[in-house]
Write a protein that holds these residues in place. Structure first.
Motif, PDB file in Angstrom:
ATOM      1  N   GLU A 121       0.843  -1.208   0.000  1.00 38.79           N
ATOM      2  CA  GLU A 121       0.000   0.000   0.000  1.00 38.79           C
ATOM      3  C   GLU A 121       0.872   1.251   0.000  1.00 38.79           C
ATOM      4  O   GLU A 121       2.007   1.232   0.471  1.00 38.79           O
ATOM      5  CB  GLU A 121      -0.874   0.042   1.258  1.00 38.79           C
ATOM      6  N   ASP A 122       0.285   2.305  -0.469  1.00 34.11           N
ATOM      7  CA  ASP A 122       0.972   3.605  -0.425  1.00 34.11           C
ATOM      8  C   ASP A 122      -0.104   4.675  -0.237  1.00 34.11           C
ATOM      9  O   ASP A 122      -1.294   4.368  -0.221  1.00 34.11           O
ATOM     10  CB  ASP A 122       1.745   3.835  -1.729  1.00 34.11           C
ATOM     11  N   LEU A 123       0.323   5.909  -0.159  1.00 36.58           N
ATOM     12  CA  LEU A 123      -0.662   6.991  -0.064  1.00 36.58           C
ATOM     13  C   LEU A 123      -1.470   7.026  -1.356  1.00 36.58           C
ATOM     14  O   LEU A 123      -0.909   6.960  -2.446  1.00 36.58           O
ATOM     15  CB  LEU A 123       0.031   8.329   0.169  1.00 36.58           C
ATOM     16  N   ALA A 124      -2.783   7.121  -1.235  1.00 38.51           N
ATOM     17  CA  ALA A 124      -3.652   7.071  -2.410  1.00 38.51           C
ATOM     18  C   ALA A 124      -4.594   8.271  -2.463  1.00 38.51           C
ATOM     19  O   ALA A 124      -5.477   8.341  -3.311  1.00 38.51           O
ATOM     20  CB  ALA A 124      -4.457   5.775  -2.396  1.00 38.51           C
ATOM     21  N   VAL A 125      -4.420   9.194  -1.522  1.00 38.20           N
ATOM     22  CA  VAL A 125      -5.254  10.405  -1.476  1.00 38.20           C
ATOM     23  C   VAL A 125      -4.340  11.561  -1.072  1.00 38.20           C
ATOM     24  O   VAL A 125      -3.514  11.414  -0.166  1.00 38.20           O
ATOM     25  CB  VAL A 125      -6.393  10.262  -0.438  1.00 38.20           C
ATOM     26  N   ASP A 126      -4.480  12.685  -1.753  1.00 35.21           N
ATOM     27  CA  ASP A 126      -3.702  13.870  -1.401  1.00 35.21           C
ATOM     28  C   ASP A 126      -4.339  14.544  -0.189  1.00 35.21           C
ATOM     29  O   ASP A 126      -5.578  14.576  -0.074  1.00 35.21           O
ATOM     30  CB  ASP A 126      -3.719  14.820  -2.588  1.00 35.21           C
ATOM     31  N   ILE A 127      -3.520  15.113   0.677  1.00 34.29           N
ATOM     32  CA  ILE A 127      -4.103  15.790   1.847  1.00 34.29           C
ATOM     33  C   ILE A 127      -5.019  16.935   1.420  1.00 34.29           C
ATOM     34  O   ILE A 127      -5.989  17.259   2.115  1.00 34.29           O
ATOM     35  CB  ILE A 127      -3.040  16.273   2.845  1.00 34.29           C
ATOM     36  N   GLU A 128      -4.736  17.529   0.253  1.00 32.48           N
ATOM     37  CA  GLU A 128      -5.628  18.609  -0.224  1.00 32.48           C
ATOM     38  C   GLU A 128      -7.056  18.103  -0.380  1.00 32.48           C
ATOM     39  O   GLU A 128      -8.021  18.827  -0.146  1.00 32.48           O
ATOM     40  CB  GLU A 128      -5.148  19.148  -1.571  1.00 32.48           C
ATOM     41  N   ASP A 129      -7.189  16.846  -0.808  1.00 29.74           N
ATOM     42  CA  ASP A 129      -8.543  16.311  -0.980  1.00 29.74           C
ATOM     43  C   ASP A 129      -9.184  16.055   0.381  1.00 29.74           C
ATOM     44  O   ASP A 129     -10.385  16.247   0.547  1.00 29.74           O
ATOM     45  CB  ASP A 129      -8.530  15.045  -1.831  1.00 29.74           C
ATOM     46  N   ALA A 130      -8.370  15.614   1.348  1.00 30.45           N
ATOM     47  CA  ALA A 130      -8.906  15.413   2.706  1.00 30.45           C
ATOM     48  C   ALA A 130      -9.411  16.743   3.268  1.00 30.45           C
ATOM     49  O   ALA A 130     -10.470  16.820   3.889  1.00 30.45           O
ATOM     50  CB  ALA A 130      -7.835  14.817   3.610  1.00 30.45           C
ATOM     51  N   LEU A 131      -8.661  17.825   3.001  1.00 31.55           N
ATOM     52  CA  LEU A 131      -9.078  19.155   3.478  1.00 31.55           C
ATOM     53  C   LEU A 131     -10.337  19.614   2.735  1.00 31.55           C
ATOM     54  O   LEU A 131     -11.267  20.157   3.333  1.00 31.55           O
ATOM     55  CB  LEU A 131      -7.949  20.166   3.267  1.00 31.55           C
ATOM     56  N   ARG A 132     -10.350  19.346   1.438  1.00 33.83           N
ATOM     57  CA  ARG A 132     -11.506  19.732   0.615  1.00 33.83           C
ATOM     58  C   ARG A 132     -12.768  19.041   1.126  1.00 33.83           C
ATOM     59  O   ARG A 132     -13.853  19.616   1.119  1.00 33.83           O
ATOM     60  CB  ARG A 132     -11.223  19.313  -0.832  1.00 33.83           C
ATOM     61  N   LEU A 133     -12.609  17.796   1.593  1.00 30.72           N
ATOM     62  CA  LEU A 133     -13.756  17.019   2.089  1.00 30.72           C
ATOM     63  C   LEU A 133     -14.074  17.345   3.547  1.00 30.72           C
ATOM     64  O   LEU A 133     -15.007  16.788   4.119  1.00 30.72           O
ATOM     65  CB  LEU A 133     -13.481  15.520   1.933  1.00 30.72           C
ATOM     66  N   ASN A 134     -13.266  18.218   4.157  1.00 32.91           N
ATOM     67  CA  ASN A 134     -13.541  18.695   5.515  1.00 32.91           C
ATOM     68  C   ASN A 134     -13.580  17.551   6.531  1.00 32.91           C
ATOM     69  O   ASN A 134     -14.423  17.535   7.431  1.00 32.91           O
ATOM     70  CB  ASN A 134     -14.877  19.468   5.538  1.00 32.91           C
ATOM     71  N   VAL A 135     -12.650  16.588   6.371  1.00 30.28           N
ATOM     72  CA  VAL A 135     -12.656  15.436   7.272  1.00 30.28           C
ATOM     73  C   VAL A 135     -11.912  15.766   8.566  1.00 30.28           C
ATOM     74  O   VAL A 135     -11.239  16.797   8.679  1.00 30.28           O
ATOM     75  CB  VAL A 135     -12.052  14.183   6.596  1.00 30.28           C
ATOM     76  N   CYS A 136     -12.048  14.864   9.544  1.00 29.20           N
ATOM     77  CA  CYS A 136     -11.453  15.110  10.865  1.00 29.20           C
ATOM     78  C   CYS A 136     -10.176  14.320  11.108  1.00 29.20           C
ATOM     79  O   CYS A 136      -9.465  14.575  12.092  1.00 29.20           O
ATOM     80  CB  CYS A 136     -12.471  14.774  11.960  1.00 29.20           C
ATOM     81  N   ALA A 137      -9.881  13.335  10.291  1.00 31.18           N
ATOM     82  CA  ALA A 137      -8.620  12.591  10.407  1.00 31.18           C
ATOM     83  C   ALA A 137      -8.412  11.772   9.141  1.00 31.18           C
ATOM     84  O   ALA A 137      -9.352  11.549   8.370  1.00 31.18           O
ATOM     85  CB  ALA A 137      -8.637  11.666  11.627  1.00 31.18           C
TER      86      ALA A 137
END
Ligand code: R5P
Length: 294
Positions: A121-137
């Motif tokens: 496995e590796d990183l499969a999502v950019d943190i920018e997308d996590a921020l865009r989705l307004n997630v908490c972790a």
């Protein structure tokens, strides 16, 4: 701009009341920044200090698992009873209404399937997308002792670095390779590595011997995965023991969404996690709620 004409003069400064400087309630989290703590407080209930996460991210390597064939049909009705939903961005965008107020924990690793080597496995999502989705972790899989140990540990540290930059917690998910022994020694090693390298909280499995040494030696909160489907009373007993032995909550999937009465099961798990209820009483609650539904 505020109208500055006719402003009242400041007069009450409460000079006899020192400003409070309270420590944050979550283990190991006191030195984190405000945004990170705010996100964690949406996951871990500030009153009980614990969380009931509903894990529905299995499709990222398993495809349409039993109980998750239709997240829109099977899972949306459960969301109000969980503290947090752990999910992939694809399922979130396509099936979860954006007006949900529920804290989201986003699965951000991937790259393998049940047909290949799971630890690859590796990183499969950019943190920018996590921020865009307004997630908490952001949840990152870490395979200590497996073929791709190095790659997955460094994926986690990269996410921790980005998370610290933007105030986004990283949940390290310890995954146990088929060849590994699930014992206290292994979980002390895996959880401690994740915490020392910066994860804000760690997910692991419950083990019946020595689990309290795993939670004691890990300087950040631990939540347990549910694992394969057990009988309801066995799953509630496992959750109870984990909480009594130092876990800060559960991140449970199959034992909830594969139950014949998922809402009843989720409420029973909540009673254990947030109210320190015994497994027997929680099971009674489960049966009562299940019968009401039938
Ligand atoms: C793996 O598929 C994910 O990390 C799950 O979120 C995790 O295994 C928890 O789900 P379950 O309680 O079904 O094991």
């Amino acid at each position: 701009m505020a109208d500055i004409d006719g402003l009242n003069a400041p007069k009450e400064f409460y000079t006899d009341i020192p400003q409070k400087s309270e420590s944050f309630y979550l283990k190991g989290s006191n030195s984190l920044d405000w945004g990170m703590k705010n996100r964690l407080s949406r996951i871990f209930n500030p009153v009980s200090g614990k969380t009931v996460m509903l894990a529905v991210d299995h499709g990222y390597f398993l495809g349409p698992t039993a109980g998750l064939e239709r997240i829109d049909v099977n899972i949306l009705p459960l969301i109000p009873y969980a503290d947090t939903l752990m999910i992939t961005r694809g399922a979130l965008r396509t099936m979860v209404p954006p007006d949900t107020q529920k804290a989201i924990v986003l699965r951000v690793t991937g790259g393998a399937s049940i047909l290949t080597e799971l630890s690859n496995e590796d990183l499969a999502v950019d943190i920018e997308d996590a921020l865009r989705l307004n997630v908490c972790a952001m949840a990152v899989q870490v395979y200590v002792g497996s073929e791709h140990e190095h790659q997955t540990i460094l994926s986690m540290t990269r996410m921790v670095d980005m998370g610290l930059r933007y105030g986004m917690p990283t949940l390290a998910v310890t995954a146990v390779g088929k060849e590994m022994v699930r014992d206290a020694k292994y979980f002390r090693l895996a959880t401690r590595i994740c915490a020392e390298l910066g994860a804000q909280y760690v997910k692991t499995y419950y083990i019946s011997e020595g689990f309290e040494t795993v939670t004691a030696s890990c300087p950040v909160p631990i939540v347990i995965a549910g694992g394969k489907k057990l009988s309801e009373i066995d799953a509630l007993t496992m959750a109870y023991r984990a909480i009594q032995e130092g876990a800060a909550g559960v991140d449970m999937g199959r034992n909830i969404f594969q139950s014949v009465a998922p809402v009843a099961m989720l409420k029973a798990v909540r009673a254990i996690v947030h109210d320190n209820e015994t497994p027997e009483k929680a099971f009674e609650l489960y049966k009562t709620l299940k019968n009401e539904k039938d």
